[in-house]
Motif scaffolding. Structure first.
Motif, PDB file in Angstrom:
ATOM      1  N   LEU B 125       0.868  -1.185   0.000  1.00  0.00           N
ATOM      2  CA  LEU B 125       0.000   0.000   0.000  1.00  0.00           C
ATOM      3  C   LEU B 125       0.898   1.226   0.000  1.00  0.00           C
ATOM      4  CD1 LEU B 125      -2.654  -0.968   2.724  1.00  0.00           C
ATOM      5  CD2 LEU B 125      -2.846  -1.195   0.250  1.00  0.00           C
ATOM      6  N   PHE B 219      -8.505  -2.204   3.283  1.00  0.00           N
ATOM      7  CA  PHE B 219      -8.062  -2.581   1.932  1.00  0.00           C
ATOM      8  C   PHE B 219      -7.991  -4.104   1.870  1.00  0.00           C
ATOM      9  CE2 PHE B 219      -6.405   1.610   2.763  1.00  0.00           C
ATOM     10  CZ  PHE B 219      -6.635   2.288   1.576  1.00  0.00           C
ATOM     11  N   ILE B 221      -6.207  -7.213   0.589  1.00  0.00           N
ATOM     12  CA  ILE B 221      -4.916  -7.619   0.031  1.00  0.00           C
ATOM     13  C   ILE B 221      -5.010  -9.060  -0.447  1.00  0.00           C
ATOM     14  CG2 ILE B 221      -2.462  -8.027   0.563  1.00  0.00           C
ATOM     15  CD1 ILE B 221      -3.094  -5.100   0.682  1.00  0.00           C
ATOM     16  N   THR B 225      -1.141  -7.625  -4.561  1.00  0.00           N
ATOM     17  CA  THR B 225      -1.871  -6.352  -4.525  1.00  0.00           C
ATOM     18  C   THR B 225      -0.887  -5.192  -4.419  1.00  0.00           C
ATOM     19  OG1 THR B 225      -3.755  -7.332  -3.412  1.00  0.00           O
ATOM     20  CG2 THR B 225      -3.525  -4.961  -3.208  1.00  0.00           C
ATOM     21  N   ASN B 226      -1.100  -4.170  -5.224  1.00  0.00           N
ATOM     22  CA  ASN B 226      -0.226  -3.004  -5.192  1.00  0.00           C
ATOM     23  C   ASN B 226      -1.114  -1.776  -5.368  1.00  0.00           C
ATOM     24  OD1 ASN B 226       1.854  -1.192  -5.415  1.00  0.00           O
ATOM     25  ND2 ASN B 226       3.132  -2.616  -6.576  1.00  0.00           N
ATOM     26  N   ILE B 227      -1.468  -1.164  -4.266  1.00  0.00           N
ATOM     27  CA  ILE B 227      -2.374  -0.017  -4.317  1.00  0.00           C
ATOM     28  C   ILE B 227      -1.553   1.249  -4.092  1.00  0.00           C
ATOM     29  CG2 ILE B 227      -4.374   1.101  -3.245  1.00  0.00           C
ATOM     30  CD1 ILE B 227      -5.340  -1.728  -2.492  1.00  0.00           C
ATOM     31  N   ASP B 228      -1.705   2.184  -4.986  1.00  0.00           N
ATOM     32  CA  ASP B 228      -0.927   3.420  -4.914  1.00  0.00           C
ATOM     33  C   ASP B 228      -1.893   4.603  -4.787  1.00  0.00           C
ATOM     34  OD1 ASP B 228       1.190   5.076  -4.869  1.00  0.00           O
ATOM     35  OD2 ASP B 228       2.037   4.463  -6.797  1.00  0.00           O
ATOM     36  N   ILE B 230      -2.926   6.411  -2.120  1.00  0.00           N
ATOM     37  CA  ILE B 230      -3.868   6.536  -0.998  1.00  0.00           C
ATOM     38  C   ILE B 230      -3.682   7.924  -0.376  1.00  0.00           C
ATOM     39  CG2 ILE B 230      -4.467   5.644   1.288  1.00  0.00           C
ATOM     40  CD1 ILE B 230      -3.295   2.925   0.305  1.00  0.00           C
TER      41      ILE B 230
END
Lengths: 516, 535
Positions: B125, B219, B221, B225-228, B230
């Motif tokens: 994250l 979130f 996962i 998972t690669n969440i950018d 935020i």
């Protein structure tokens, strides 16, 4: 499990200074780059007894510390994204019965250097670090390594809280001469730096020390390494190694190709005393060579024997007076220091050539350094001293207290506000100088200014330590500002009051970069 | 890489078997194995495998490190026989093994082959933390919370804590599959800030804008998972000062007081309180954001008879529109007195999630536990961990109620009665996967299907030879299953087990039964699918 928090933490919350009648400290904090008021600054005020008061600036940049008692106070300022200053200026003295005080502080926006490191050999479990060197001009023309910063798993790195100045970003596994040179101004953000991490080179630098005396007892034998920075200056690498006392062999491992200077020190027992030696050797380490061999020869230090005597009728000293003798303009040579105790003698060992003698506490309440003689000739402390290889004799005569001239005054910034924490220096044309830092109101006192005609100037300064970025020791820096200095004539009152306007930080910074 | 690992393993084993059989020159010392991507089952190239010597419980010294080849395989030829452990890692991956560190010790003539490491792609994250005005926050931390399963319970624990970079950006990697709650909090330099309430734009916040996890937005996962991007803004609050005075018996010392946010249970600010001088027994917490808190206190009281007695305090406090003045009474720790009938045994008393280290209750054969145990107020779960062969736990009761599932301790002392009975059954066997490969280090659960007390759940891990064993089982009807791809704690969580009521094997155990039951582990994907609904 549960940690026992030191008792001090809670004691800080109470103190002898609360709930007393006294003046308030009100203040204003500005962004140094824009002069805009700065909110959310935590202002900590510590009294010398340890009490700690906190306040936070509002959206107008204002803060207020209620009713405090007389005493000396230090200020510490911090806000995310700005350089914290601790302490901000010399302690502010609040006298009994004094009125509320109004102070102004400025904070410099931080510089940031960020980027990404790519590994040439992927995925080995060795963690990566990047290292920044800050070039300083405090004493000499050199660079100083900062703490290494870990690289994130995705290869990104970010170094913040950077004060204005010139930085060198080391390339992992490469010589310092290959480093990126980065100039950071207030608030500069340098991103997208791309670095490639090579594995540490398997090159060794091995040497053989040719000991000057056979069979003597070796007290100390070590070597350290210097390398060239991108500007060609020799800087120490903070890597040292022991020299084998039996064989004289020494080795430095994992040396990136580049230019190096090996500086070695020996101390051997010679009769009832010791003799120091210095060995210096430059060497180029080349790619593809597994081991680079060097041999190292030594030259002996010059021995100076000294005496200290008191003028007749002088009371016994209350403070110790230190003297140190060190090579001028280089950090490589052998330097020495001693406590001057009458009537005991002392012995210095230094590298022959140009040196400089510094005597601390040149005048305490009972004694002062009256005169110095080297090999029968008069000498003035903190000026160049040529030491022949055969050494010589140094005589120091202590006399009664010498009042010296006191220079006091107040410094304002260009907008007329008290220049909190400004650095003020007084210097003469013979190389002697003294400096102090102003308090939160911009007030200062130089208790014992140098003799003769003086230049007095002040520089705005908001970094810790206070002299970082203001290379007062450099004659070229001082003389560059003589046009903006206040002149104080050689003769006149013992106490001189001056009003100064601080030279803006940006002006001194651009001068520093030009000198570099 | 299309060649299935299932094809490769027997091949590798086959080669090694031949090497052993020929055995002409002296065998070289060799440690061989493979690193797999846990998600796909395929070999993982360029993973780092470290060979270390364990010098103590914690201290490891790395002696060699190599990268796996394109077939995910690695080979060490250590210079000497020694006690070794192996770990495998790769940037962007986490260990998915129950024991990430594997024993690889070599003794005379021994070779280690067929070691298998499983790595799982991490979740990441990324974002930026600011205060409510969008400004950078000083001394801030971002915490990732994930569900943890232990002792049949589920609770949020801190899985990662990061300090944002100088520009406020943060990156939280090494996240395991499951929900991740983000929280942010800041701390203040210790000082006296005056007695006025103060507005602040950096209140403790659960993402996106909540004061606790219950209304936070987690979130999800999954591996990779690669969440950018935020944007994490802290809430506004008002800061107050909380003054207090500690009350307790004379002579109390080493007094600590903690301010614990209700939503962060173990996230406390702790102060030491002086017991002498002008400010004796007083404390101040500065910059307390409005909210609900528990004030916890611990202290010691000298005792003429024994070592020091523990003192504890617990008090709920709401900080809202004014600075608070508190009186916090400290009283002796309550006692848990226990009796046992029917035999000796060893029990653990868990105080989850507050304290993962259990109190140990060891009963002598006369059923006496030496002295009563002093505990801190909280909820406790008794777990039988060692019972004599053939004995089983019949009941754990307190004041007429079954407390097998746990009991609450307030400031009053409690008595717990344990009854053991003979005729216990034993179940053991080997666990294999669907293709018949033995599964070392996987959890096996035996549980009673009836919910509510006395609901029974017990978990064991298979050993290096894929064997499991449950002893001291009361006669009755149970379900039994072995798992892949989930933690031991999950395998003990009843909500997870309830999804497998049908697919798990049912067993009936009579008095003194000794059953040999080999198990085929529940399909990895099915177990992970159910686990993902809960974690």
């Amino acid at each position: 499990m549960r940690a026992i928090v030191p008792l001090l933490l809670i004691l800080y919350s109470y103190g002898c200074c609360t709930a007393q009648d006294g003046p308030r400290i009100v203040g204003l904090v500005l962004n140094d780059a824009t002069s805009a008021p700065l909110g959310k600054v935590v202002v900590l005020v510590r009294k010398s007894c340890g009490d700690l008061f906190g306040a936070v600036t509002d959206s107008k940049g204002e803060f207020s510390i209620p009713t405090i008692s007389p005493g000396k106070y230090d200020f510490f300022l911090e806000r995310a994204g700005y350089l914290s200053v601790s302490p901000y200026g010399s302690p502010l003295e609040i006298q009994p019965g004094s009125q509320s005080l109004s102070v102004t502080f400025k904070l410099i926006p931080q510089g940031i250097i960020a980027g990404r490191v790519t590994r040439t050999v992927p995925d080995l479990s060795e963690p990566l670090h990047v290292r920044l060197w800050k070039t300083t001009l405090n004493r000499l023309d050199w660079a100083e390594p900062q703490e290494p910063v870990p690289v994130e798993d995705d290869g990104s790195f970010m170094i913040g809280d950077l004060a204005p100045g010139r930085y060198l970003l080391e390339k992992p596994g490469q010589a310092l001469a290959e480093a990126e040179v980065l100039d950071v101004m207030a608030g500069t953000e340098i991103r997208d730096i791309q670095l490639t991490a090579r594995p540490l080179p398997a090159i060794r630098l091995s040497g053989l020390a040719r000991f000057p005396t056979k069979g003597a007892t070796m007290i100390e034998a070590y070597a350290y390494l210097k390398t060239k920075d991108p500007s060609g200056s020799w800087v120490p690498l903070r890597r040292s190694t022991q020299i084998s006392r039996k064989t004289g062999a020494f080795t430095f491992t994992s040396i990136p190709p580049g230019d190096y200077r090996i500086v070695a020190r020996l101390t051997v027992r010679a009769g009832g005393s010791s003799q120091k030696y210095l060995g210096v050797r430059e060497v180029r380490v080349q790619e593809g060579q597994g081991v680079t061999y060097v041999s190292l020869d030594f030259t002996p230090a010059a021995v100076i024997r000294g005496t200290v005597s008191d003028e007749a009728g002088l009371p016994a000293g209350s403070h110790e007076i230190y003297a140190s003798l060190s090579p001028d303009g280089t950090d490589e040579g052998i330097s020495d220091s001693a406590v001057l105790t009458t009537p005991k003698g002392y012995r210095f060992q230094v590298t022959p050539g140009r040196n400089r003698l510094f005597v601390s506490n040149q005048s305490e309440s009972f004694r002062s350094v009256k005169s110095i003689w080297f090999n029968g000739r008069p000498y003035m402390a903190d000026t160049p001293l040529d030491v022949p290889s055969e050494g010589g004799s140094l005589e120091i005569l202590l006399g009664g207290p010498e009042p010296g001239r006191e220079i006091a005054g107040r410094i304002r910034d260009e907008a007329g506000r008290g220049a909190a924490g400004a650095v003020v220096a007084a210097w003469n044309g013979q190389g002697a100088w003294a400096y102090v830092q102003a308090d939160a109101l911009g007030r200062f006192t130089i208790p014992r200014a140098p003799h003769g005609k003086l230049y007095v100037a002040a520089w705005e300064n908001q970094v810790t330590p206070p002299l970082a970025g203001i290379p007062l020791a450099l004659v070229t820096f001082r003389t560059a500002f003589e046009g903006r200095a206040t002149e104080v004539p050689a003769l006149g009152a013992d106490r001189v009051t001056v009003r100064l306007t601080a030279i803006p930080r940006v002006a001194s910074e651009s001068k520093v970069l030009k000198l570099r | 890489m299309n060649v299935s690992w299932v094809v490769l393993v027997p091949f590798v084993i086959c080669i090694s078997a031949r090497g052993v059989a020929q055995n002409q020159p002296p065998q070289p010392d060799i440690i061989q194995g493979i690193v797999l991507d846990s998600e796909t089952g395929k070999p993982l190239a360029a993973a780092a495998v470290d060979l270390k010597i364990p010098y103590s419980f914690r201290r490891r010294v790395r002696v060699a490190s190599i990268a796996t080849n394109n077939a995910g395989a690695f080979t060490f030829r250590p210079a000497k026989k020694d006690v070794y452990v192996l770990t495998a890692s790769k940037v962007g991956y986490l260990s998915d093994d129950a024991t990430p560190e594997k024993d690889a010790s070599l003794s005379a003539g021994q070779q280690r082959r067929g070691l298998v490491f499983r790595l799982l792609r991490e979740g990441v994250l990324r974002g930026r933390l600011t205060d409510a005005d969008g400004d950078l926050v000083a001394q801030a931390e971002v915490t990732a919370w994930q569900w943890h399963f232990a002792g049949g319970q589920r609770y949020l624990v801190k899985s990662r804590v990061v300090t944002p970079a100088p520009d406020g950006t943060f990156r939280i990697g090494r996240l395991r599959p499951g929900l991740v709650y983000l929280s942010a909090a800041r701390s203040w330099p210790q000082a006296e800030y005056g007695n006025r309430a103060r507005a602040d734009a950096s209140a403790p916040t659960f993402y996106p804008d909540a004061s606790d996890s219950t209304s936070a937005k987690p979130f999800r996962i999954v591996p990779g998972t690669n969440i950018d991007g935020i944007e994490f803004r802290m809430r506004r609050t008002t800061l107050f000062r909380l003054n207090g005075t500690v009350a307790g018996p004379p002579g109390m010392k080493i007094v600590e007081v903690s301010l614990c946010a209700e939503w962060l249970k173990r996230n406390c600010r702790t102060l030491s309180v002086t017991t002498s001088g002008r400010f004796a027994r007083q404390f101040v917490f500065e910059n307390v954001p409005a909210g609900q808190y528990e004030i916890r206190g611990y202290a010691l009281q000298p005792s003429p008879t024994a070592s020091h007695l523990g003192l504890a305090a617990s008090q709920l406090v709401t900080v809202d529109d004014r600075s608070v003045d508190l009186l916090v009474p400290y009283s002796p720790d309550p006692e848990v007195r226990t009796t046992i009938q029917g035999g000796a045994g060893l029990f653990r008393l868990y105080n989850l999630p507050d304290d993962p280290t259990p109190a140990i209750l060891r009963y002598a054969s006369d059923g006496q536990v030496p002295g009563a145990i002093h505990v801190r107020p909280g909820r406790y779960l008794p777990v039988a961990s060692e019972l004599p062969e053939g004995m089983h736990l019949k009941s754990i009761r307190s004041q007429g109620t079954d407390v097998t599932g746990g009991f609450q301790v307030t400031t009053a002392s409690v008595t717990v009665d344990i009854i053991l009975a003979p005729g216990a059954a034993t179940v053991s066997g080997i666990v294999r996967d669907g293709r018949g490969t033995p599964l070392p280090e996987v959890p096996v659960t035996v549980w009673s299907e009836a919910d509510g007390p006395p609901a029974f759940t017990r978990t064991a891990m298979t050993d290096g030879d894929a064997r499991y064993r449950f002893a001291n089982l009361a006669p009755g009807v149970y379900r039994i299953a072995a798992w892949q791809g989930i933690s031991e704690g999950m395998a003990q969580y009843r909500q997870f087990l309830s999804a497998f009521g049908r697919s798990a094997k049912a067993i009936q155990l009579v008095d003194g039964a000794r059953e040999q039951i080999d198990l085929s582990a529940i399909d990895r994907k099915a177990a992970i699918l159910e686990a993902d609904k809960l974690r």
